[in-house]
Design an enzyme around this catalytic site. Structure first.
Site, mmCIF file in Angstrom:
data_model
loop_
_atom_site.group_PDB
_atom_site.id
_atom_site.type_symbol
_atom_site.label_atom_id
_atom_site.label_comp_id
_atom_site.label_asym_id
_atom_site.label_seq_id
_atom_site.Cartn_x
_atom_site.Cartn_y
_atom_site.Cartn_z
ATOM 1 N N TRP A 1 0.819 -1.211 0.000
ATOM 2 C CA TRP A 1 0.000 0.000 0.000
ATOM 3 C C TRP A 1 0.848 1.255 0.000
ATOM 4 C CZ3 TRP A 1 -4.333 -0.924 -1.931
ATOM 5 C CH2 TRP A 1 -4.978 -2.142 -1.697
ATOM 6 N N ASP B 1 -1.744 6.715 6.502
ATOM 7 C CA ASP B 1 -2.810 5.884 5.962
ATOM 8 C C ASP B 1 -3.083 4.827 7.026
ATOM 9 O OD1 ASP B 1 -4.398 3.994 4.759
ATOM 10 O OD2 ASP B 1 -3.084 3.650 3.031
ATOM 11 N N LYS C 1 -12.841 -1.682 6.680
ATOM 12 C CA LYS C 1 -12.156 -2.675 7.503
ATOM 13 C C LYS C 1 -12.635 -2.621 8.954
ATOM 14 C CE LYS C 1 -8.276 -2.227 4.349
ATOM 15 N NZ LYS C 1 -8.415 -3.500 3.639
#
Length: 363
Positions: free
Chosen positions: A101, A175, A199
């Site tokens: 990511w 993030d 999530k």
């Protein structure tokens, strides 16, 4: 009927009582005669939902008043472009690459600014975390980007770096998509935090951005108006139609989290869940996790069987026992168990019991 235990990395499991409440309110929210999906986003009914969601989120995460809470769209991938368009001022941005990511974030930012890798754990296959003292930070960087939990490789920062202590005036951008609301955030060290909701917060479609006010108002001319943080903040996330139903569901999750005792209580539960699974893996002599213990994620636990030829049998047996979506990401293989807030300890115990049984039969 007992629900299966869903270990998906995202979109992920949600608290059953939240889903039940949403089902009960589907056709008629609080006597309004409307589903939340049918409401005007500017009507008093939805504005009350939105305002309460922000209030509860601020309380849960102890967000200081000098930060704006934005309800946006596009997920974490879109933020990889939206952040540099808002914060880089066309200059420099540094990236700590610790997995897939953050690698995507670094590459996307190159389209809008001079992005550089300040540190990387690629040499050890993303199984450790580079110490902040080793980071090569540029004096002119506008911000430093950090993915604080990497879902694919299973590494997590247990503490945020103090950039000022490292001699940098850059804003820290985190993030935190895959572990938001699972542990506290030291806002004194953060300039901007963003998180896809799917999530720990709610359904896919909602992205949370929590940004310090002094970072607003510097968007590049190329930045779309709907993604200009100042425009979004000035319009209370109503510049364009926001993801109303996702905000509603996130609000229900925030209320559920408060009933559980808040983030501090959830953190203790998450420690217990992760410890249970890691301790079994380490002691099993059959399964293995390759991440350095100090870098291990509480949320996403990749593990491997001795032989890939066992993988399909393992997954089939897990499904029979109501243990779902344990297959690892295609880029790394193996298995992965995601232990987000809504995963109960009983689910992790059920997984460990199955893993022990499988190892006894195939070891």
């Amino acid at each position: 009927m007992k629900r299966p235990y869903n270990f998906s990395a995202g979109p992920a499991t949600l608290p059953p009582e939240v889903l039940q409440q949403a089902a009960d309110e589907m056709l008629d929210w609080h006597g309004s005669g409307m589903s939340v999906m049918e409401m005007s986003h500017r009507g008093r009914e939805f504005m009350s939902i939105r305002d309460q969601a922000e209030t509860d989120l601020r309380e849960l995460l102890a967000v200081p008043p000098q930060f704006k809470v934005l309800f946006m769209q596009g997920g974490g991938l879109a933020e990889n472009a939206i952040v540099p368009m808002n914060l880089s001022r066309g200059g420099q941005a540094d990236f700590v690459v610790t997995g897939s990511w953050s690698q995507k974030s670094y590459k996307e930012a190159k389209r809008y600014c001079d992005s550089a890798v300040a540190a990387s754990n690629e040499a050890d296959d993303h199984t450790s975390l580079p110490a902040p003292a080793s980071w090569q930070l540029r004096p002119q960087a506008a911000y430093v980007h950090l993915c604080t939990n990497e879902t694919i490789h299973g590494v997590e920062f247990s503490e945020l770096p103090d950039l000022k202590g490292l001699g940098s005036d850059a804003a820290l951008v985190i993030d935190c998509s895959s572990h938001i609301a699972t542990r506290s955030i030291d806002w004194s060290r953060v300039g901007l935090a963003f998180a896809g909701a799917q999530k720990n917060i709610g359904p896919a479609g909602l992205t949370l951005v929590i940004v310090r006010e002094d970072l607003l108002g510097h968007a590049l001319p190329v930045c779309p108006s709907a993604f200009d943080y100042k425009t979004v903040a000035d319009n209370q996330s109503m510049y364009n139609t926001p993801p109303t139903y996702a905000i509603y569901l996130a609000g229900l999750v925030f209320q559920w989290l408060k009933r559980q005792g808040g983030v501090a209580a959830m953190e203790q539960r998450n420690i217990a869940k992760a410890t249970l699974l890691y301790d079994y893996i380490d002691a099993s002599g059959f399964y293995r996790n390759t991440v350095a213990p100090a870098a291990r994620s509480r949320m996403n636990l990749p593990f491997f069987l001795p032989d890939d030829s066992h993988n399909e049998a393992f997954l089939a047996g897990a499904k029979e026992r109501g243990l779902l979506q344990l297959k690892g990401h295609k880029s790394v293989g193996g298995m992965r168990a995601s232990l987000y807030n809504a995963m109960p300890l009983e689910g992790v115990q059920a997984l460990v019991d199955y893993m022990r049984e499988f190892a006894a039969r195939h070891g």
